[in-house]
Scaffold this active site. Structure first.
Site, PDB file in Angstrom:
ATOM      1  N   GLY A 368       0.814  -1.211   0.000  1.00 35.58           N
ATOM      2  CA  GLY A 368       0.000   0.000   0.000  1.00 35.58           C
ATOM      3  C   GLY A 368       0.846   1.259   0.000  1.00 35.58           C
ATOM      4  O   GLY A 368       1.920   1.317  -0.610  1.00 35.58           O
ATOM      5  N   SER A 369       0.390   2.269   0.742  1.00 37.36           N
ATOM      6  CA  SER A 369       1.014   3.593   0.672  1.00 37.36           C
ATOM      7  C   SER A 369       2.416   3.650   1.239  1.00 37.36           C
ATOM      8  O   SER A 369       3.150   4.616   0.980  1.00 37.36           O
ATOM      9  CB  SER A 369       0.125   4.624   1.385  1.00 37.36           C
ATOM     10  OG  SER A 369      -1.091   4.790   0.687  1.00 37.36           O
ATOM     11  N   THR A 370       2.839   2.631   2.045  1.00 36.47           N
ATOM     12  CA  THR A 370       4.228   2.659   2.525  1.00 36.47           C
ATOM     13  C   THR A 370       5.204   2.530   1.360  1.00 36.47           C
ATOM     14  O   THR A 370       6.381   2.863   1.488  1.00 36.47           O
ATOM     15  CB  THR A 370       4.487   1.522   3.529  1.00 36.47           C
ATOM     16  OG1 THR A 370       4.121   0.268   2.954  1.00 36.47           O
ATOM     17  CG2 THR A 370       3.674   1.742   4.803  1.00 36.47           C
TER      18      THR A 370
END
Length: 656
Positions: A368-370
């Site tokens: 995801g956004s990491t």
């Protein structure tokens, strides 16, 4: 006429024969032949019917004899003549003397010249060589606190042949009471003669054996053995693993480092009785056992314990399927690696192989956004953007046949790259990825260690999936740029953030500091490989952006820690439903990764929660776990608070 001397005298048994005197003997009157009915022949000179029948029988008999095969010749019989009995006795006597001389010579050779050799051979037939257990090395944290150690115990046995009959009942009673055994089973072993070796119990503490030994009972002995012990509540079971019944490592570091930890068993000869049982007292030590080496880890026992406890509490609180948490230094030294659910190493028999798995390296997920730090970092490193570059960022974006949206509808904004990172904008990140290109983005992901082994060399590690850009389809670039369409494990993402905290240089992570030999000498582990992924300037710029994530304007203000500047990134990703192979009803993966102090990083923390139910956004689900673990680690490592406040960075175009 011939003279009388020329005549051959007739056989007196034949008709008409003459006597030796030459006179003819008187004829006997011929009798009438009797008929079968007792009558005599009658009727002149002609033959009767009976006579004719007799003549025919005679002719038939002659004809039969003429046609029959000739009789076999008489057997030839070989006759032996007996020799002289005295000569036979002399030959027999000589043979007996020769045989006796041969036997005497052989006996003299065996008992005289070759006696030792044959005695040794006979002894070898009764002796067997067995292993003598050795002390397995410890697994400790960086300060020498054990995660696994071996303690000396005793295996108690009886020699039924050596037990004094007057002491028999007392031997059974004392063994039963002192070692909490069944009396019937003990009695059966005590009475197992002619056996010379019967194990009564094992795992006896030395002090308990010494108390029994002082009773002076006959026929009872003990052998030294070792038992593997795992201190309670270390929270490292999934990492450390366990040994099997034979004392060799089966899972985790116990299995991976078995050759180093196990040492080399000694050798002892034991006599084997007629019934096949061993008699331990009868042999000699052939080779001394060599203890194994201790393995010193980079872990900190206190940080490990706290990390495991905090993770478990949040998994239970959010009713998640599980989770992992990793604490490292920027140079990749792992201070803690926890997984939940976990198991007890003292109760392995009640668990399964799935319980033993170390999820920090064995379970993959979409980051995801990491993953956005790689997208933005590659754009900065390639000069495609700067932190102040401004992009028009709408709420949604049509990319080929797919629509991408931001988590929140803030309308259309003019965001800087700083703002895109702070707000974790999907659309803004996709626009940045378009500036980088698929090939460049994949190159940086590869350099950060995605899709390949971490270097930890831990059992069960999964490398995740990172497809070649030549195989990317129309929407793959935007998907990958925001952390979808690829998979990683927790250790890989922890390494990504450690690389940024380390000034852009990636060092292979490790949990092994080195080994300690039996003399106490420490040998450091081999130097790890390092790779320059980003420049220090780019790494510093990313650190400032990640610090903005924990500000009031960012997505994770709950990750802030009083007195410290904290940099981090949230992640919320869809999970694949294994039953349908789609994202429908697959749930979410909540993650948070970051480091502190942001201006001079000392500690890196990665938290992953699999399918939490009560809250699933990375900031609200994983952020508090990050905060708790990071706060404890900073105190444990005695990292001083940050003196300076973070600088102001512009998130929106119209901000001064």
């Amino acid at each position: 006429m011939s003279s009388s001397r020329d005549r051959r005298p007739r056989d007196p048994r034949r008709p008409g024969a003459t006597s030796r005197s030459g006179s003819r003997p008187n004829k006997r009157p011929q009798r009438e032949p009797r008929r079968p009915d007792g009558g005599t022949r009658s009727g002149g000179t002609g033959r009767t019917g009976a006579a004719r029948s007799g003549a025919r029988d005679v002719r038939k008999a002659r004809s039969a004899r003429a046609s029959a095969p000739p009789p076999p010749p008489p057997l030839l019989r070989r006759t032996f003549r007996r020799g002289d009995p005295k000569k036979r006795l002399k030959i027999t006597g000589v043979l007996i003397v020769v045989i006796m001389v041969l036997f005497a010579g052989r006996l003299t050779q065996i008992q005289g010249f070759d006696a030792e050799e044959y005695a040794a051979a006979a002894s070898e037939l009764r002796l067997q060589t067995i292993d003598v257990p050795t002390l397995r090395g410890q697994i400790t944290d960086a300060g020498g606190n054990p995660f696994a150690l071996s303690v000396e115990v005793r295996t108690v046995f009886v020699d039924p042949e050596d037990i004094d009959p007057d002491e028999r009942d007392r031997v059974v009673s004392e063994l039963t009471e002192r070692f909490d055994l069944e009396a019937d089973e003990v009695a059966a072993k005590v009475d197992a003669a002619p056996s010379r070796y019967q194990v009564v119990t094992d795992g006896v503490r030395p002090e308990d054996w010494y108390e029994f030994r002082d009773l002076g009972l006959s026929g009872v002995g003990a052998e030294v053995d070792y038992e593997r012990v795992y201190p309670d509540e270390t929270g490292a079971a999934d990492l450390v693993g366990f040994v099997g019944a034979e004392g060799h490592g089966l899972e985790g570091l116990e299995g991976y480092l078995d050759e180093t930890l196990a040492g080399e068993a000694g050798k002892r000869q034991v006599e084997v009785a007629n019934d096949g049982t061993q008699i331990p007292m009868a042999g000699g030590l052939v080779r001394e056992p060599e203890p194994g080496q201790d393995v010193r880890l980079t872990l900190d026992r206190d940080i490990q314990w706290h990390t495991a406890q905090t993770l478990a509490e949040q998994v239970e609180a959010l009713d998640a399927e599980g989770g992992s948490a990793i604490v490292t230094r920027p140079d990749g030294e792992v201070l803690a690696m926890a997984d939940y659910p976990t198991y007890s190493q003292d109760d392995v028999g009640e668990t399964t192989a799935e319980d033993w798995s170390n999820g920090a390296v064995a379970e993959t997920f979409e980051p995801g956004s990491t993953n956005k730090v790689i997208t933005v970092g590659s754009a900065l490193e390639e000069g495609a953007t700067t932190p102040e570059s401004v992009f028009t960022v709408p709420y949604s974006l049509q990319y080929y046949d797919q629509t991408f949206r931001n988590a929140e509808n803030n309308g259309t904004q003019r965001l800087t790259v700083n703002g895109i990172m702070a707000q974790s904008s999907n659309v803004g990140t996709i626009k940045v990825a378009d500036e980088v290109g698929a090939q460049n983005l994949h190159t940086y992901m590869d350099a950060f260690g995605l899709g390949q082994p971490t270097g930890l060399d831990l059992p069960g590690e999964e490398t995740g999936v990172l497809t070649d850009p030549d195989d990317w389809w129309g929407t793959q670039l935007p998907s990958v740029s925001i952390g979808h369409g690829l998979s990683v494990n927790a250790a890989q993402m922890a390494s990504v953030y450690a690389t940024i905290a380390n000034g852009g240089e990636r060092v292979d992570p490790t949990v092994i500091a080195g080994t300690v030999d039996p003399e106490g000498e420490f040998t450091a582990a081999e130097e790890r490989e390092s790779t320059r992924v980003l420049s220090e300037d780019t790494a510093d710029e990313l650190a400032l952006m990640l610090e903005a994530v924990t500000s009031d304007e960012g997505t994770a203000p709950q990750a802030r820690i009083d007195g410290y500047r904290v940099a981090g990134k949230t992640g919320t990703a869809n999970r694949i439903n294994p039953e349908t192979g789609t994202y429908d009803d697959g749930g979410y993966t909540a993650t948070f990764a970051g480091f502190a102090p942001a201006d001079d990083p000392e500690i890196v923390v990665q938290v992953v929660l699999h399918n939490p139910q009560s809250a699933y956004y990375g900031g609200e689900a994983a952020g508090p776990v990050f905060n708790d673990i990071m706060s404890f680690a900073l105190k444990s490592e005695r990292v001083p608070p940050t003196d300076e406040d973070p600088p102001n960075i512009r998130l929106l175009e119209d901000e001064g």
